[in-house]
Scaffold this active site. Structure first.
Site, PDB file in Angstrom:
ATOM      1  N   TYR A  32       0.821  -1.209   0.000  1.00 36.87           N
ATOM      2  CA  TYR A  32       0.000   0.000   0.000  1.00 36.87           C
ATOM      3  C   TYR A  32       0.855   1.259   0.000  1.00 36.87           C
ATOM      4  O   TYR A  32       2.066   1.194   0.187  1.00 36.87           O
ATOM      5  CB  TYR A  32      -0.947   0.003   1.210  1.00 36.87           C
ATOM      6  CG  TYR A  32      -0.276   0.344   2.533  1.00 36.87           C
ATOM      7  CD1 TYR A  32       0.536  -0.578   3.188  1.00 36.87           C
ATOM      8  CD2 TYR A  32      -0.428   1.604   3.110  1.00 36.87           C
ATOM      9  CE1 TYR A  32       1.164  -0.256   4.379  1.00 36.87           C
ATOM     10  CE2 TYR A  32       0.196   1.919   4.312  1.00 36.87           C
ATOM     11  CZ  TYR A  32       0.984   0.985   4.943  1.00 36.87           C
ATOM     12  OH  TYR A  32       1.610   1.299   6.119  1.00 36.87           O
ATOM     13  N   ARG A  51       7.836   3.862  -5.130  1.00 42.28           N
ATOM     14  CA  ARG A  51       8.001   2.914  -4.011  1.00 42.28           C
ATOM     15  C   ARG A  51       6.904   1.839  -4.051  1.00 42.28           C
ATOM     16  O   ARG A  51       7.151   0.672  -3.719  1.00 42.28           O
ATOM     17  CB  ARG A  51       7.986   3.665  -2.668  1.00 42.28           C
ATOM     18  CG  ARG A  51       8.263   2.752  -1.482  1.00 42.28           C
ATOM     19  CD  ARG A  51       8.374   3.503  -0.181  1.00 42.28           C
ATOM     20  NE  ARG A  51       7.113   4.121   0.223  1.00 42.28           N
ATOM     21  CZ  ARG A  51       6.970   4.908   1.284  1.00 42.28           C
ATOM     22  NH1 ARG A  51       8.007   5.187   2.048  1.00 42.28           N
ATOM     23  NH2 ARG A  51       5.796   5.425   1.582  1.00 42.28           N
ATOM     24  N   ARG A  99      -8.470 -20.079  -0.239  1.00 43.13           N
ATOM     25  CA  ARG A  99      -7.294 -19.909   0.618  1.00 43.13           C
ATOM     26  C   ARG A  99      -6.278 -21.046   0.498  1.00 43.13           C
ATOM     27  O   ARG A  99      -6.574 -22.196   0.788  1.00 43.13           O
ATOM     28  CB  ARG A  99      -7.743 -19.782   2.077  1.00 43.13           C
ATOM     29  CG  ARG A  99      -6.588 -19.470   3.017  1.00 43.13           C
ATOM     30  CD  ARG A  99      -7.051 -19.374   4.453  1.00 43.13           C
ATOM     31  NE  ARG A  99      -5.938 -19.071   5.333  1.00 43.13           N
ATOM     32  CZ  ARG A  99      -5.063 -19.960   5.797  1.00 43.13           C
ATOM     33  NH1 ARG A  99      -5.204 -21.230   5.447  1.00 43.13           N
ATOM     34  NH2 ARG A  99      -4.079 -19.595   6.571  1.00 43.13           N
ATOM     35  N   HIS A 101      -1.652 -21.062   0.790  1.00 48.73           N
ATOM     36  CA  HIS A 101      -0.546 -20.135   0.991  1.00 48.73           C
ATOM     37  C   HIS A 101       0.175 -19.763  -0.299  1.00 48.73           C
ATOM     38  O   HIS A 101       0.516 -18.612  -0.513  1.00 48.73           O
ATOM     39  CB  HIS A 101       0.462 -20.708   1.998  1.00 48.73           C
ATOM     40  CG  HIS A 101      -0.008 -20.640   3.413  1.00 48.73           C
ATOM     41  ND1 HIS A 101      -1.070 -21.380   3.878  1.00 48.73           N
ATOM     42  CD2 HIS A 101       0.427 -19.906   4.459  1.00 48.73           C
ATOM     43  CE1 HIS A 101      -1.260 -21.107   5.151  1.00 48.73           C
ATOM     44  NE2 HIS A 101      -0.362 -20.215   5.536  1.00 48.73           N
ATOM     45  N   LYS A 146       6.466  -1.887   1.913  1.00 54.20           N
ATOM     46  CA  LYS A 146       5.277  -1.281   2.536  1.00 54.20           C
ATOM     47  C   LYS A 146       4.128  -2.274   2.402  1.00 54.20           C
ATOM     48  O   LYS A 146       3.240  -2.138   1.555  1.00 54.20           O
ATOM     49  CB  LYS A 146       4.959   0.081   1.896  1.00 54.20           C
ATOM     50  CG  LYS A 146       4.156   0.998   2.821  1.00 54.20           C
ATOM     51  CD  LYS A 146       4.280   2.437   2.417  1.00 54.20           C
ATOM     52  CE  LYS A 146       3.283   3.356   3.124  1.00 54.20           C
ATOM     53  NZ  LYS A 146       3.392   3.390   4.578  1.00 54.20           N
ATOM     54  N   GLU A 178      12.730   2.407  13.804  1.00 50.12           N
ATOM     55  CA  GLU A 178      11.786   3.429  13.328  1.00 50.12           C
ATOM     56  C   GLU A 178      10.561   3.428  14.230  1.00 50.12           C
ATOM     57  O   GLU A 178      10.542   2.747  15.260  1.00 50.12           O
ATOM     58  CB  GLU A 178      11.399   3.158  11.876  1.00 50.12           C
ATOM     59  CG  GLU A 178      10.697   1.826  11.665  1.00 50.12           C
ATOM     60  CD  GLU A 178      10.247   1.583  10.222  1.00 50.12           C
ATOM     61  OE1 GLU A 178      10.100   2.534   9.451  1.00 50.12           O
ATOM     62  OE2 GLU A 178      10.023   0.405   9.888  1.00 50.12           O
ATOM     63  N   LEU A 202      11.260   1.164   6.859  1.00 51.51           N
ATOM     64  CA  LEU A 202      10.680   1.663   5.618  1.00 51.51           C
ATOM     65  C   LEU A 202      11.401   2.980   5.310  1.00 51.51           C
ATOM     66  O   LEU A 202      11.465   3.867   6.177  1.00 51.51           O
ATOM     67  CB  LEU A 202       9.176   1.919   5.785  1.00 51.51           C
ATOM     68  CG  LEU A 202       8.531   2.407   4.494  1.00 51.51           C
ATOM     69  CD1 LEU A 202       8.309   1.238   3.535  1.00 51.51           C
ATOM     70  CD2 LEU A 202       7.211   3.097   4.771  1.00 51.51           C
TER      71      LEU A 202
HETATM   72  N1  PDD Z   1       3.110   5.122   7.402  1.00 53.54           N
HETATM   73  N2  PDD Z   1       7.807   3.687   8.726  1.00 53.54           N
HETATM   74  C1  PDD Z   1       6.643   3.010   8.768  1.00 53.54           C
HETATM   75  C2  PDD Z   1       6.608   1.676   9.418  1.00 53.54           C
HETATM   76  C3  PDD Z   1       5.483   3.587   8.200  1.00 53.54           C
HETATM   77  O1  PDD Z   1       4.329   2.909   8.224  1.00 53.54           O
HETATM   78  C4  PDD Z   1       5.556   4.878   7.617  1.00 53.54           C
HETATM   79  C5  PDD Z   1       4.369   5.535   6.984  1.00 53.54           C
HETATM   80  C6  PDD Z   1       6.791   5.542   7.609  1.00 53.54           C
HETATM   81  C7  PDD Z   1       6.955   6.899   6.989  1.00 53.54           C
HETATM   82  O2  PDD Z   1       6.896   6.829   5.579  1.00 53.54           O
HETATM   83  P1  PDD Z   1       6.373   8.038   4.695  1.00 53.54           P
HETATM   84  O3  PDD Z   1       7.179   9.234   5.071  1.00 53.54           O
HETATM   85  O4  PDD Z   1       6.640   7.596   3.308  1.00 53.54           O
HETATM   86  O5  PDD Z   1       4.918   8.237   4.984  1.00 53.54           O
HETATM   87  C8  PDD Z   1       7.891   4.907   8.154  1.00 53.54           C
HETATM   88  C9  PDD Z   1       1.937   5.558   6.686  1.00 53.54           C
HETATM   89  C10 PDD Z   1       1.737   7.020   6.689  1.00 53.54           C
HETATM   90  C11 PDD Z   1       0.748   4.765   7.179  1.00 53.54           C
HETATM   91  O6  PDD Z   1       0.907   3.561   7.346  1.00 53.54           O
HETATM   92  O7  PDD Z   1      -0.341   5.324   7.354  1.00 53.54           O
END
Ligand code: PDD
Length: 285
Positions: A32, A51, A99, A101, A146, A178, A202
């Protein structure tokens, strides 16, 4: 009425249906993106959709649209839903199949869903700062993707909320990686510290904007792992994400950061970040 996008169709959310067999639902088998909208315009769309395609490739999911086509979809959703300040959410799953895997057959199409929603900027948090809580990073080793699989992030965020904190800070083997939905930064003696863009975080788009701004404004950066002890000794802390932008951290595990107020370098970065938003608003599109 909220207009959603679903595999080529724009329609009222209420009329849309997703299969109970969707692999996103069964396995979190998908990826996403969240793209910010300022003044009806997409911020760093190119970076987000690049990305998005990279995340999809990393899970061996072929997407049927290009970066430009995803950008057009996002623009249309923002316009049709009358979004002035908010974000576009877009996800792709490996589609619907009974379903099992292993991947379904080639005839199963990815399921792409997107919408745009009004979401005001968190201005008071950005001004006053937030409290954070540290927690074990129990996630898998591909945090660079992501992925829709966010259980580790969900549990961490909930733990933080239950302690009255806005964000959880992940710590893996003593190293700060993070946040549960953000990237982490510290400032010590005027130098900015953040975890390098490895498989353990991420590589946030906001993070990349901040690093570019540091280069432009001669702020020194160290993209190297640092321990939780080092993090807690920093003069300033802040977090970044698409929706939180640059948010100062004023307390960690109940202890004040610096003098307990947003720091000077953090505020300077917020100011130059604001200029990038202003430039976007001035663009003619
Ligand atoms: N989250 N690290 C993680 C685990 C994240 O889920 C996100 C963003 C970031 C920051 O990434 P960016 O600057 O590209 O938004 C770092 C989004 C906003 C969410 O899951 O809603």
């Amino acid at each position: 009425m909220t207009i959603y996008f679903n595999n080529g169709v724009y329609a009222d959310k209420e009329t849309m249906k997703v299969s109970i067999d969707d692999r996103g639902y069964y396995f979190g088998d998908g990826v996403y993106e969240v793209v910010k909208v300022y003044d009806g315009k997409l911020y760093t769309a190119q970076e987000h959709f690049t990305r998005f395609l990279q995340s999809a490739r990393k899970i061996r999911l072929d997407l049927p649209y290009t970066i430009e086509e995803f950008t057009e979809i996002a623009k249309k959703l923002a316009t049709d839903n009358g979004i002035v300040e908010g974000h576009v959410y877009i996800q792709a799953t490996r589609g619907a199949a009974p379903r099992m895997h292993n991947f379904p057959g080639e005839d199963v199409e990815p399921m792409i869903t997107a919408y745009a929603i009004q979401n005001p900027r968190p201005l008071s948090k950005m001004k006053e700062g937030v409290a954070v809580k540290t927690t074990d990073d129990i996630r898998w080793l591909r945090c660079d993707i992501k992925s829709l699989n966010l259980l580790g992030n969900v549990l961490a965020k909930q733990e933080a909320y239950e302690s009255g904190c806005a964000e959880a800070v992940f710590v893996r083997d003593g190293i700060v990686t993070e946040g549960s939905s953000s990237n982490m930064f510290g400032v010590k003696d005027g130098i900015l510290y953040t975890h390098p863009a490895t498989n353990l975080i991420l590589n946030g788009i906001t993070r990349r904007v901040v690093l570019k701004l540091c280069a432009k404004h001669s702020i020194g950066v160290m993209e190297e792992p640092f321990t939780l002890e080092q993090f807690k000794e920093m003069d300033e802390l802040f977090l970044t994400s698409t929706t939180s932008e640059i948010t100062p951290i004023v307390s960690i595990d109940g202890n004040s950061v610096g003098d307990g107020a947003p720091g000077r370098v953090t505020e300077r970065l917020q100011q130059v970040f604001e200029e990038t938003i202003h430039e976007l608003k001035m663009e003619i599109n």
